[in-house]
Design an enzyme around this catalytic site. Structure first.
Site, mmCIF file in Angstrom:
data_model
loop_
_atom_site.group_PDB
_atom_site.id
_atom_site.type_symbol
_atom_site.label_atom_id
_atom_site.label_comp_id
_atom_site.label_asym_id
_atom_site.label_seq_id
_atom_site.Cartn_x
_atom_site.Cartn_y
_atom_site.Cartn_z
ATOM 1 N N HIS A 6 42.981 42.931 43.645
ATOM 2 C CA HIS A 6 42.404 43.346 42.521
ATOM 3 C C HIS A 6 43.744 43.652 41.539
ATOM 4 O O HIS A 6 43.506 43.035 40.320
ATOM 5 C CB HIS A 6 41.744 44.867 42.723
ATOM 6 C CG HIS A 6 41.099 45.340 41.566
ATOM 7 N ND1 HIS A 6 39.786 45.476 41.177
ATOM 8 C CD2 HIS A 6 41.748 46.131 40.529
ATOM 9 C CE1 HIS A 6 39.542 46.192 40.148
ATOM 10 N NE2 HIS A 6 40.747 46.287 39.661
ATOM 11 N N GLU A 7 44.691 44.139 41.860
ATOM 12 C CA GLU A 7 45.782 44.657 41.079
ATOM 13 C C GLU A 7 46.514 43.242 40.716
ATOM 14 O O GLU A 7 47.067 43.155 39.501
ATOM 15 C CB GLU A 7 46.671 45.591 41.525
ATOM 16 C CG GLU A 7 46.049 47.088 42.034
ATOM 17 C CD GLU A 7 45.277 47.828 40.728
ATOM 18 O OE1 GLU A 7 45.551 47.341 39.579
ATOM 19 O OE2 GLU A 7 44.345 48.484 41.023
ATOM 20 N N HIS B 294 44.942 41.473 37.647
ATOM 21 C CA HIS B 294 45.135 42.147 36.704
ATOM 22 C C HIS B 294 46.624 41.447 35.956
ATOM 23 O O HIS B 294 46.766 41.051 34.768
ATOM 24 C CB HIS B 294 45.201 43.684 36.588
ATOM 25 C CG HIS B 294 43.795 44.198 36.573
ATOM 26 N ND1 HIS B 294 42.648 43.913 35.544
ATOM 27 C CD2 HIS B 294 43.336 44.970 37.528
ATOM 28 C CE1 HIS B 294 41.711 44.801 36.083
ATOM 29 N NE2 HIS B 294 42.158 45.440 36.931
#
Length: 271
Positions: free
Chosen positions: A61-62, A65
């Protein structure tokens, strides 16, 4: 700095961290233990499998980004270590890893993580800013689709029942995290998607409450009616993906191996 040194530094900034490799290895070994019923305690194996897989999804998820920000113009991302998938390099490891894992253990809910520092001033274009914010929860959506693939592909023949429960519970975490993250609440990714399109006046008014957006969501989820509406929505998405409430409930029961075993779920697993 010479060109060769610069290239070496860039490669090291993007080399997958041994920490992430170790977590992935734990996921694989625990998943094998659940599949083969190798572990003395099926619940402990499910706990290790789901927890480590959940941390892997948080890292991805990170990473989503960060990678999207890199290609959108923030070249400082690599030097911060975000492209190594190392959870220890996040700006707020507590928010990104520790609290999400604790909330899974305590409440069986996918807490939105998120703490990569992006230098937004380096990025031009509202669409790029929106895509950076959307990239993280879209990773949770993809993870949920992968976890539920045996269900919506009707390919459960030969899949051990306990492993099916574990996948169902892991999918619940991904769906709940995606839904929460996409809420247009200040401090969450959903607000980050729409923020570039808001007027400067509205953004300035909202800015002071952004740090408390996540706390507001937690408080609202403690309201029984809102909690029921939220999980009804999660169950509806999972049902569309072929996952029933029985699988997710039994997955949670096995995950909480320290509690008294549910005889109903255990009897189903023995069939």
């Amino acid at each position: 700095m010479s060109t060769s040194s610069s290239r070496y530094s860039q490669r090291s900034d993007r080399r997958v961290s041994p920490v992430f490799i170790g977590i992935t290895a734990v996921t694989a070994v625990a998943g094998w233990a659940v599949w083969t019923d190798f572990a003395a305690s099926a619940g402990l194996a499910v706990f290790l499998f789901v927890t480590s897989a959940w941390i892997v999804s948080l890292c991805l998820h990170e990473y989503a980004h960060a990678r999207t920000a890199l290609h959108s113009g923030d070249l400082s991302i690599g030097a911060k270590g975000y492209l190594t998938l190392n959870p220890l390099r996040y700006t707020h490891a507590l928010l990104s890893i520790v609290l999400p894992v604790l909330f899974v253990i305590m409440g069986g809910i996918g807490l939105p993580g998120g703490a990569v520092f992006i230098e937004r001033n380096r990025i031009q274009g509202r669409w790029k800013h929106s895509l950076i914010s959307a990239a993280g929860p879209l990773t949770n959506v993809l993870f949920a689709v992968v976890c539920t693939a045996p269900f919506w592909l009707d390919a459960l023949d030969g899949v051990p029942v306990v492993f099916r429960y574990a996948l169902a519970f892991l999918a619940l975490l991904q769906v709940s995290a995606a839904i929460l993250n996409f809420l247009p609440v200040p401090g969450l990714d959903g607000y980050g998607v729409i923020e570039p399109w808001l007027s400067y006046r509205i953004r300035r008014q909202v800015e002071p409450i952004a740090p408390f957006g996540l706390l507001l969501i937690f408080a609202l989820l403690f309201v029984p009616e809102l909690n029921r509406i939220f999980f009804d929505g999660v169950d509806a998405v999972l049902s569309a993906l072929g996952v029933g409430e029985l699988e997710t409930s039994c997955g949670l029961e096995y995950y909480r191996f320290w509690q008294e075993e549910n005889p109903f779920c255990a009897s189903l697993a023995e069939r």
